[in-house]
Design a protein around this motif. Structure first.
Motif, PDB file in Angstrom:
ATOM      1  N   THR A 207       0.815  -1.212   0.000  1.00 32.72           N
ATOM      2  CA  THR A 207       0.000   0.000   0.000  1.00 32.72           C
ATOM      3  C   THR A 207       0.846   1.258   0.000  1.00 32.72           C
ATOM      4  N   ASN A 208       2.071   1.208   0.537  1.00 33.06           N
ATOM      5  CA  ASN A 208       2.935   2.388   0.667  1.00 33.06           C
ATOM      6  C   ASN A 208       2.250   3.494   1.457  1.00 33.06           C
ATOM      7  N   ASN A 209       1.309   3.104   2.322  1.00 36.69           N
ATOM      8  CA  ASN A 209       0.566   4.055   3.156  1.00 36.69           C
ATOM      9  C   ASN A 209       0.061   5.265   2.374  1.00 36.69           C
ATOM     10  N   PRO A 210      -0.745   5.033   1.340  1.00 43.50           N
ATOM     11  CA  PRO A 210      -1.195   6.164   0.516  1.00 43.50           C
ATOM     12  C   PRO A 210      -2.120   7.097   1.289  1.00 43.50           C
ATOM     13  N   VAL A 211      -2.018   8.369   0.963  1.00 42.26           N
ATOM     14  CA  VAL A 211      -2.872   9.380   1.572  1.00 42.26           C
ATOM     15  C   VAL A 211      -3.347  10.296   0.454  1.00 42.26           C
ATOM     16  N   ALA A 212      -4.656  10.574   0.451  1.00 46.43           N
ATOM     17  CA  ALA A 212      -5.217  11.500  -0.537  1.00 46.43           C
ATOM     18  C   ALA A 212      -6.465  12.116   0.064  1.00 46.43           C
ATOM     19  N   ALA A 213      -6.804  13.287  -0.426  1.00 45.89           N
ATOM     20  CA  ALA A 213      -8.026  13.945   0.010  1.00 45.89           C
ATOM     21  C   ALA A 213      -9.237  13.192  -0.532  1.00 45.89           C
ATOM     22  N   ILE A 214     -10.346  13.342   0.134  1.00 48.80           N
ATOM     23  CA  ILE A 214     -11.574  12.690  -0.315  1.00 48.80           C
ATOM     24  C   ILE A 214     -11.896  13.142  -1.734  1.00 48.80           C
ATOM     25  N   ASN A 215     -12.327  12.208  -2.567  1.00 48.90           N
ATOM     26  CA  ASN A 215     -12.694  12.431  -3.970  1.00 48.90           C
ATOM     27  C   ASN A 215     -11.492  12.725  -4.866  1.00 48.90           C
ATOM     28  N   GLU A 216     -10.246  12.395  -4.406  1.00 48.74           N
ATOM     29  CA  GLU A 216      -9.059  12.524  -5.249  1.00 48.74           C
ATOM     30  C   GLU A 216      -8.416  11.155  -5.408  1.00 48.74           C
ATOM     31  N   LEU A 217      -7.688  10.979  -6.520  1.00 43.52           N
ATOM     32  CA  LEU A 217      -6.994   9.734  -6.756  1.00 43.52           C
ATOM     33  C   LEU A 217      -5.770   9.597  -5.851  1.00 43.52           C
ATOM     34  N   LEU A 218      -5.446   8.371  -5.507  1.00 48.31           N
ATOM     35  CA  LEU A 218      -4.240   8.138  -4.718  1.00 48.31           C
ATOM     36  C   LEU A 218      -3.013   8.370  -5.604  1.00 48.31           C
ATOM     37  N   PRO A 219      -1.887   8.841  -5.022  1.00 43.83           N
ATOM     38  CA  PRO A 219      -0.694   9.083  -5.825  1.00 43.83           C
ATOM     39  C   PRO A 219      -0.079   7.803  -6.358  1.00 43.83           C
ATOM     40  N   GLN A 220      -0.245   6.670  -5.648  1.00 44.75           N
ATOM     41  CA  GLN A 220       0.250   5.377  -6.094  1.00 44.75           C
ATOM     42  C   GLN A 220      -0.881   4.355  -5.946  1.00 44.75           C
ATOM     43  N   PRO A 221      -0.930   3.379  -6.836  1.00 43.80           N
ATOM     44  CA  PRO A 221      -2.027   2.400  -6.745  1.00 43.80           C
ATOM     45  C   PRO A 221      -1.838   1.421  -5.585  1.00 43.80           C
ATOM     46  N   ILE A 222      -2.933   0.905  -5.101  1.00 45.49           N
ATOM     47  CA  ILE A 222      -2.890  -0.176  -4.123  1.00 45.49           C
ATOM     48  C   ILE A 222      -2.846  -1.472  -4.926  1.00 45.49           C
ATOM     49  N   VAL A 223      -1.923  -2.369  -4.590  1.00 44.44           N
ATOM     50  CA  VAL A 223      -1.711  -3.584  -5.375  1.00 44.44           C
ATOM     51  C   VAL A 223      -2.295  -4.798  -4.642  1.00 44.44           C
ATOM     52  N   PHE A 224      -3.114  -5.558  -5.362  1.00 42.38           N
ATOM     53  CA  PHE A 224      -3.684  -6.795  -4.835  1.00 42.38           C
ATOM     54  C   PHE A 224      -3.097  -7.964  -5.575  1.00 42.38           C
TER      55      PHE A 224
END
Length: 154
Positions: A137-154
């Motif tokens: 996850t790289n501990n992503p942080v983003a404001a509500i209704n914005e895209l994360l800077p890096q994708p979460i990988v499953f």
């Protein structure tokens, strides 16, 4: 000559039928097969008959039962192969890891009005739902209704 007569003649000529014997129809196979497991949740249930059967006699005589509830599934029945193959199409996907029972009663009749001599009961189990595994996850942080800077990988 009717379509049913033409089908009989065709089957005889092709060696699929060795005589013009007019015995009552029989169930030859069910798909999914009895005891099948891991069946797709979007599966249909098909029944092969020894000869064309009357669509009018299938309602209530060809059913798929949810064994957890004891209730028949809602859906429609469609014929193919000139009525030799009858398929039940459920209105909704099947439940995961659930056992379903296909029932064909002796109320099913061929085009001449002969009823099945034996009923059929066949059961199958559906597949489990898949599971996801979080890789990173790289501990992503983003404001509500914005895209994360890096994708979460499953």
């Amino acid at each position: 000559i009717t379509a049913a007569d033409a089908l009989l003649i065709f089957q005889f000529v092709k060696g699929l039928r060795t005589s013009f014997d007019f015995r009552p129809p029989q169930v030859l196979a069910a798909i999914p097969a009895d005891g099948a497991a891991g069946v797709l949740l979007t599966a249909n249930a098909s029944v092969f008959f020894s000869e064309p059967v009357s669509s009018a006699t299938l309602q209530g005589n060809l059913r798929v039962i949810d064994t957890a509830t004891g209730l028949p599934l809602v859906g429609r029945i469609g014929a193919s192969q000139d009525g030799v193959l009858q398929t039940f199409f459920p209105d909704a996907p099947l439940e995961p890891l659930r056992t379903y029972r296909v029932e064909v009663s002796t109320g099913v009749k061929d085009l001449e009005g002969n009823a099945l001599t034996d009923s059929l009961t066949s059961a199958f189990q559906t597949q489990a739902l898949g599971t996801g595994v979080l890789v990173s996850t790289n501990n992503p942080v983003a404001a509500i209704n914005e895209l994360l800077p890096q994708p979460i990988v499953f």
